[in-house]
Design an enzyme around this catalytic site. Structure first.
Site, PDB file in Angstrom:
ATOM      1  N   GLU A 118       0.824  -1.217   0.000  1.00 30.25           N
ATOM      2  CA  GLU A 118       0.000   0.000   0.000  1.00 30.25           C
ATOM      3  C   GLU A 118       0.858   1.267   0.000  1.00 30.25           C
ATOM      4  O   GLU A 118       0.538   2.240  -0.687  1.00 30.25           O
ATOM      5  CB  GLU A 118      -0.947  -0.009   1.205  1.00 30.25           C
ATOM      6  CG  GLU A 118      -1.916  -1.175   1.245  1.00 30.25           C
ATOM      7  CD  GLU A 118      -2.768  -1.305  -0.013  1.00 30.25           C
ATOM      8  OE1 GLU A 118      -2.990  -0.281  -0.697  1.00 30.25           O
ATOM      9  OE2 GLU A 118      -3.205  -2.425  -0.323  1.00 30.25           O
ATOM     10  N   HIS A 156       1.941   1.924  -3.448  1.00 30.53           N
ATOM     11  CA  HIS A 156       0.921   2.590  -4.257  1.00 30.53           C
ATOM     12  C   HIS A 156       1.028   4.113  -4.098  1.00 30.53           C
ATOM     13  O   HIS A 156       0.943   4.861  -5.075  1.00 30.53           O
ATOM     14  CB  HIS A 156      -0.487   2.138  -3.828  1.00 30.53           C
ATOM     15  CG  HIS A 156      -0.981   0.920  -4.526  1.00 30.53           C
ATOM     16  ND1 HIS A 156      -1.042   0.803  -5.907  1.00 30.53           N
ATOM     17  CD2 HIS A 156      -1.456  -0.262  -4.029  1.00 30.53           C
ATOM     18  CE1 HIS A 156      -1.528  -0.382  -6.233  1.00 30.53           C
ATOM     19  NE2 HIS A 156      -1.786  -1.044  -5.118  1.00 30.53           N
TER      20      HIS A 156
END
EC number: 3.4.24.-
Length: 287
Positions: A142, A145
């Site tokens: 994450e 990202h």
């Protein structure tokens, strides 16, 4: 999940902006002014995409009921906060907000307008069903990202697609309206224009969402590689294998449950590639 939120919010915002423009009588395409129509389409398309992005963090918190960790209250929260901070420093981004939300499935997401003002959230199911190394890999995925600027990149793509959706939909509306009304142009656009425009916009918008989902699947491989770099390839593969054992068990928050799609169409709208393909990419030296 963040992709469902972005797509759903984007479609809603673009339709709302389109309705407002129509109510105000701003329909240049109806009179054949293609340059003005393109400008208006860009304003609606890009505006809708970036409004959706601006709302993404607030909407994600609201739809999941996420609890943002401001002051860690226990050892788990302290570990989560410290891990994300360490990974953010290594990835060269500002410290994201860290949150936990109550959900039985193993899930996590990251969102936000820029690299230095993001949100990373994990579900209670993830914390309960994965070991620390696996959770760290998911967090690294994450954080990657965010570091890769995926939300902004996808917003730009969505904005361009929105522009063409709005542009083409209004051309379709003008053609249909012209056919129904013949040579008459009195009183402005007829009902045929509005019905055809919005129907075309919804259908074309779904087509654009397929393109966005395809692009999202490509970005997942890069985020996996980033997670492997931040937490170790073995941990990233282990986390994916654990997730693979739970495929089909996920439940989206009730606010967006209607956007869950299964079957053949589901593959077109899927924001993530199959787990086995992601594992194979990592084993092939993707990190």
């Amino acid at each position: 999940m963040r992709i469902f939120l972005l797509i759903a919010t984007n479609l809603a915002v673009v339709l709302l902006l389109s309705i407002v423009m129509s109510v105000l009588g701003l329909n240049p395409g109806r009179n054949g002014d293609m340059q003005s129509l393109l400008i208006m389409s860009a304003v609606i398309g890009m505006g809708g995409a970036f409004i959706s992005l601006a709302m993404s963090k607030w909407l994600a918190k609201r739809s999941t009921g996420a609890h943002v960790i401001t002051q860690p209250q226990n050892e788990v929260e302290q570990w989560l906060y410290t891990t994300v901070r360490r990974q953010a420093e290594k990835a060269g981004i500002g410290m994201p907000e860290v949150a936990i939300y109550d959900a039985p499935e193993m899930n996590a997401f990251a969102t936000g307008m820029n690299k230095n003002s993001a949100l990373v959230a994990v579900s209670t199911g993830l914390l309960q069903q994965m070991d620390r190394q696996q959770v760290e890999a998911v967090l690294g995925h994450e954080v990657s990202h965010v570091a890769n600027g995926d939300m902004v990149t996808m917003t730009l793509l969505q904005g361009v697609l929105n522009t063409f959706v709005v542009f083409i939909a209004r051309i379709v509306g003008s053609v249909v309206d012209g056919y129904l009304r013949g040579n008459s142009r009195e009183g402005g656009p007829g009902i045929g224009y509005f019905v055809a425009t919005f129907a075309a916009q919804i259908l074309l918008g779904l087509g654009a969402s397929i393109i966005v989902a395809w692009f999202s699947r490509r970005r997942e491989f890069r985020a996996d590689a980033g997670g492997a770099n931040l937490a170790g390839r073995g941990s990233m593969i282990s986390a994916l294998q654990r997730l693979g054992g739970e495929q089909g068990a996920n439940t989206l928050p009730k606010e967006i449950a209607a956007f869950g799609i299964s079957g053949a169409w589901g593959k077109l709208f899927a924001s993530h590639p199959p787990i086995d393909e992601r594992i194979a990419a990592l084993r092939g030296g993707g990190a």
